[in-house]
Design a protein around this motif. Structure first.
Motif, PDB file in Angstrom:
ATOM      1  N   ASP A  44       0.807  -1.225   0.000  1.00  0.00           N
ATOM      2  CA  ASP A  44       0.000   0.000   0.000  1.00  0.00           C
ATOM      3  C   ASP A  44       0.841   1.276   0.000  1.00  0.00           C
ATOM      4  N   ILE A  45       1.892   1.273  -0.797  1.00  0.00           N
ATOM      5  CA  ILE A  45       2.691   2.484  -0.976  1.00  0.00           C
ATOM      6  C   ILE A  45       2.263   3.123  -2.287  1.00  0.00           C
ATOM      7  N   GLU A  46       1.641   4.311  -2.193  1.00  0.00           N
ATOM      8  CA  GLU A  46       1.157   4.968  -3.401  1.00  0.00           C
ATOM      9  C   GLU A  46       2.341   5.542  -4.182  1.00  0.00           C
ATOM     10  N   ILE A  47       2.354   5.253  -5.495  1.00  0.00           N
ATOM     11  CA  ILE A  47       3.467   5.716  -6.321  1.00  0.00           C
ATOM     12  C   ILE A  47       3.010   6.619  -7.458  1.00  0.00           C
ATOM     13  N   GLY A  48       1.698   6.915  -7.550  1.00  0.00           N
ATOM     14  CA  GLY A  48       1.231   7.817  -8.593  1.00  0.00           C
ATOM     15  C   GLY A  48      -0.273   7.789  -8.719  1.00  0.00           C
ATOM     16  N   ALA A  49      -0.823   8.774  -9.466  1.00  0.00           N
ATOM     17  CA  ALA A  49      -2.276   8.852  -9.659  1.00  0.00           C
ATOM     18  C   ALA A  49      -2.565   9.567 -10.965  1.00  0.00           C
ATOM     19  N   CYS A  50      -3.787   9.343 -11.497  1.00  0.00           N
ATOM     20  CA  CYS A  50      -4.232  10.025 -12.700  1.00  0.00           C
ATOM     21  C   CYS A  50      -5.757   9.986 -12.737  1.00  0.00           C
ATOM     22  N   SER A  51      -6.344  10.804 -13.578  1.00  0.00           N
ATOM     23  CA  SER A  51      -7.799  10.811 -13.752  1.00  0.00           C
ATOM     24  C   SER A  51      -8.137  10.206 -15.103  1.00  0.00           C
ATOM     25  N   ALA A  52      -9.065   9.255 -15.085  1.00  0.00           N
ATOM     26  CA  ALA A  52      -9.428   8.567 -16.319  1.00  0.00           C
ATOM     27  C   ALA A  52     -10.123   9.516 -17.273  1.00  0.00           C
ATOM     28  N   ASP A  53      -9.850   9.360 -18.548  1.00  0.00           N
ATOM     29  CA  ASP A  53     -10.486  10.173 -19.577  1.00  0.00           C
ATOM     30  C   ASP A  53     -11.991   9.905 -19.595  1.00  0.00           C
ATOM     31  N   GLU A  54     -12.771  10.977 -19.768  1.00  0.00           N
ATOM     32  CA  GLU A  54     -14.232  10.835 -19.710  1.00  0.00           C
ATOM     33  C   GLU A  54     -14.763   9.962 -20.833  1.00  0.00           C
ATOM     34  N   TYR A  55     -14.067   9.927 -21.965  1.00  0.00           N
ATOM     35  CA  TYR A  55     -14.589   9.211 -23.122  1.00  0.00           C
ATOM     36  C   TYR A  55     -14.082   7.764 -23.205  1.00  0.00           C
ATOM     37  N   ASP A  56     -12.734   7.562 -23.162  1.00  0.00           N
ATOM     38  CA  ASP A  56     -12.236   6.180 -23.298  1.00  0.00           C
ATOM     39  C   ASP A  56     -11.887   5.542 -21.964  1.00  0.00           C
ATOM     40  N   GLY A  57     -11.959   6.300 -20.885  1.00  0.00           N
ATOM     41  CA  GLY A  57     -11.767   5.729 -19.555  1.00  0.00           C
ATOM     42  C   GLY A  57     -10.344   5.341 -19.228  1.00  0.00           C
ATOM     43  N   THR A  58      -9.352   5.874 -19.945  1.00  0.00           N
ATOM     44  CA  THR A  58      -7.958   5.504 -19.692  1.00  0.00           C
ATOM     45  C   THR A  58      -7.169   6.692 -19.184  1.00  0.00           C
ATOM     46  N   CYS A  59      -6.052   6.380 -18.528  1.00  0.00           N
ATOM     47  CA  CYS A  59      -5.077   7.403 -18.159  1.00  0.00           C
ATOM     48  C   CYS A  59      -3.729   6.731 -17.949  1.00  0.00           C
ATOM     49  N   THR A  60      -2.690   7.526 -17.854  1.00  0.00           N
ATOM     50  CA  THR A  60      -1.327   7.012 -17.708  1.00  0.00           C
ATOM     51  C   THR A  60      -0.673   7.623 -16.482  1.00  0.00           C
ATOM     52  N   VAL A  61      -0.062   6.745 -15.665  1.00  0.00           N
ATOM     53  CA  VAL A  61       0.701   7.192 -14.503  1.00  0.00           C
ATOM     54  C   VAL A  61       2.183   7.041 -14.825  1.00  0.00           C
ATOM     55  N   VAL A  62       2.940   8.116 -14.644  1.00  0.00           N
ATOM     56  CA  VAL A  62       4.391   8.062 -14.844  1.00  0.00           C
ATOM     57  C   VAL A  62       5.052   8.018 -13.474  1.00  0.00           C
ATOM     58  N   VAL A  63       5.776   6.916 -13.221  1.00  0.00           N
ATOM     59  CA  VAL A  63       6.473   6.733 -11.945  1.00  0.00           C
ATOM     60  C   VAL A  63       7.917   7.176 -12.132  1.00  0.00           C
ATOM     61  N   SER A  64       8.350   8.093 -11.300  1.00  0.00           N
ATOM     62  CA  SER A  64       9.674   8.692 -11.507  1.00  0.00           C
ATOM     63  C   SER A  64      10.809   7.693 -11.342  1.00  0.00           C
ATOM     64  N   GLU A  65      10.673   6.724 -10.426  1.00  0.00           N
ATOM     65  CA  GLU A  65      11.781   5.780 -10.209  1.00  0.00           C
ATOM     66  C   GLU A  65      11.285   4.542  -9.484  1.00  0.00           C
ATOM     67  N   LEU A  66      11.797   3.391  -9.914  1.00  0.00           N
ATOM     68  CA  LEU A  66      11.619   2.138  -9.184  1.00  0.00           C
ATOM     69  C   LEU A  66      12.995   1.503  -9.019  1.00  0.00           C
ATOM     70  N   SER A  67      13.247   0.930  -7.862  1.00  0.00           N
ATOM     71  CA  SER A  67      14.565   0.363  -7.574  1.00  0.00           C
ATOM     72  C   SER A  67      14.737  -0.993  -8.257  1.00  0.00           C
ATOM     73  N   GLU A  68      15.985  -1.461  -8.298  1.00  0.00           N
ATOM     74  CA  GLU A  68      16.320  -2.758  -8.888  1.00  0.00           C
ATOM     75  C   GLU A  68      15.569  -3.866  -8.162  1.00  0.00           C
ATOM     76  N   GLY A  69      15.000  -4.805  -8.918  1.00  0.00           N
ATOM     77  CA  GLY A  69      14.330  -5.951  -8.321  1.00  0.00           C
ATOM     78  C   GLY A  69      12.877  -6.062  -8.748  1.00  0.00           C
ATOM     79  N   GLU A  70      12.116  -6.912  -8.038  1.00  0.00           N
ATOM     80  CA  GLU A  70      10.709  -7.151  -8.353  1.00  0.00           C
ATOM     81  C   GLU A  70       9.806  -6.193  -7.580  1.00  0.00           C
ATOM     82  N   HIS A  71       8.736  -5.764  -8.246  1.00  0.00           N
ATOM     83  CA  HIS A  71       7.747  -4.888  -7.616  1.00  0.00           C
ATOM     84  C   HIS A  71       6.349  -5.398  -7.973  1.00  0.00           C
ATOM     85  N   TYR A  72       5.456  -5.407  -6.968  1.00  0.00           N
ATOM     86  CA  TYR A  72       4.074  -5.849  -7.167  1.00  0.00           C
ATOM     87  C   TYR A  72       3.202  -4.599  -7.264  1.00  0.00           C
ATOM     88  N   ILE A  73       2.625  -4.368  -8.427  1.00  0.00           N
ATOM     89  CA  ILE A  73       1.916  -3.120  -8.730  1.00  0.00           C
ATOM     90  C   ILE A  73       0.420  -3.421  -8.906  1.00  0.00           C
TER      91      ILE A  73
END
Length: 424
Positions: A44-73
């Protein structure tokens, strides 16, 4: 996103990028027209947020950095009423930015066909190389001009083996490197280089084996060849050519009766020549035989240089006066022998029939030989023979030259003279 996924596929979640990673998110159809999307990592470590587009319902979150190894997103959404959704399915993202260079490649035992298993000589245009590297990475074999010669996968044990593409290495010396590329697309530095020599040309076919007057089958080629003697097509023995290129087999190795002899020459890379023409030899006793050569019969003596050489003198330390001089009696285990023979012929020196040295007759007909092995103690008969360097044929033996060798420390002690008494 697919652009950031640098693994073998664009959906395996493996990337060599650790900065500004893009995650494309799509709202579910039953959670409002324009939900707020939150992106989470691990516990439960928040790493970013975005608002979904009203028409296609998509958005993109850009994460500035993730460390070496596996991450569960995973992601959650909050609708206009402030209601939070359940977690999305979790995706596993692997950040892999590092890879070590593999070990220096090495010719496998099956491809290193030289006399030694580590001399890096091969008689194959497409040899196999082996080494170690990162498990499951792709390994490439590369030459000095960065051409990829072959590729394969590194095993789970970290071992790899790559066979060069067909006919990819011409005869000559080559520098061979290895590099590995992992699932994330990281490419290693080049390994240390291996210098390998490719030699696929076999020696020329030899002349038929010729007996000489010493009860041997002998000849002369070049140094560092392995000569194999065959009888009726079956291998009898092998011997390496000497520094002068000379070689010989004792005819005592042959059984009584008819023998059909051929020889081959094998070079340092393991290339064996075709078998020579055969020579029929009938053995009548220990080292004695007659042979068929071409259309004629002969006794066991080669057709080498025309005349026997002459042993003229031996020089060594005379134990009677401790002076280095011409003598027949010496405590020097490596005395100097001098003589005469046909110019430019090779001359072989023997002690009681055993070879002890060789040299080439000078243009003026003289020769000098120092034994290349310590001479045995005792009375010895020294003989010499000439060998034609072009044909390998051996001429007749010289007259024997009798000497007495008793090296220092051998136990032979000079007898002192009778003591004398003097008085005035």
């Amino acid at each position: 996103s697919a652009a950031d996924d640098t693994g073998d596929s664009n959906s395996d979640g493996v990337t060599k990028n650790e900065y500004n990673l893009s995650f494309d998110i799509e709202r579910t159809s039953n959670f409002g027209a324009k939900p707020h999307i939150r992106l989470w990592r691990g516990n439960d470590i928040e790493i970013g947020a975005c608002s979904a587009d009203e028409y296609d319902g998509t958005c993109t979150v850009v994460v500035s950095e993730l460390s070496e190894g596996e991450h569960y997103i995973y992601a959650t959404a909050i609708n206009e009423m402030g209601t939070s959704s359940a977690r999305s399915d979790t995706v596993v993202i692997t950040i892999d930015t590092e890879i070590e260079a593999p070990s220096e490649p090495d010719l496998t035992i099956g491809s290193d066909s030289g006399k030694e298993t580590d001399d890096d000589l091969t008689s194959f245009h497409s040899p196999t190389f082996s080494g170690t590297g990162e498990p499951y990475a792709r390994v490439e074999i590369i030459n000095s001009v960065s051409a990829v010669l072959g590729t394969d996968m590194v095993a789970s044990t970290g071992l790899w083996k790559v066979t060069a593409d067909e006919q990819s290495l011409e005869d000559g010396t080559h520098l061979i490197f290895a590099r590995v590329i992992d699932d994330a697309g990281n490419q290693s530095d080049l390994s240390d280089s291996l210098e390998v020599t490719v030699d696929t040309e076999a020696p020329d076919r030899m002349d038929q084996p010729q007996p000489n007057q010493n009860g041997e089958v002998s000849g002369r080629l070049v140094p560092d060849l392995l000569i194999t003697l065959y009888n009726h097509g079956e291998e009898v023995s092998t011997v390496e050519t000497q520094e002068s290129g000379g070689w010989f087999f004792s005819m005592n190795e042959l059984p009584n009766g008819e023998n059909s002899l051929t020889v081959t020459a094998t070079d340092a890379a393991g290339n064996e020549s075709d078998q020579s023409p055969e020579n029929q030899i009938t053995m009548q006793g220990q080292g004695q035989g007659t042979f068929q050569q071409g259309q004629g019969q002969g006794q066991g003596q080669g057709q080498g240089a025309n005349e026997a050489p002459i042993i003229d003198a031996m020089f060594g330390n005379n134990p009677n006066n401790n002076t280095w001089e011409e003598t027949r009696d010496t405590d020097d285990a490596f005395p100097e022998f001098r003589g005469w023979g046909e110019p430019f012929m090779d001359v072989t020196l023997r002690s009681n029939g055993n070879r002890i040295g060789e040299n080439t007759v000078r243009a003026d007909g003289s020769w000098i030989i120092y034994p290349d092995r310590e001479m045995h103690e005792g009375n010895q008969f020294i003989t010499a023979e000439l060998v034609d360097p072009n044909t390998g044929r051996v001429g007749p033996l010289s007259d024997p030259f009798e000497v007495d060798i008793h090296p220092a420390g051998s136990g032979n002690v000079m007898i002192p003279t009778t003591p004398q008494m003097y008085w005035n």
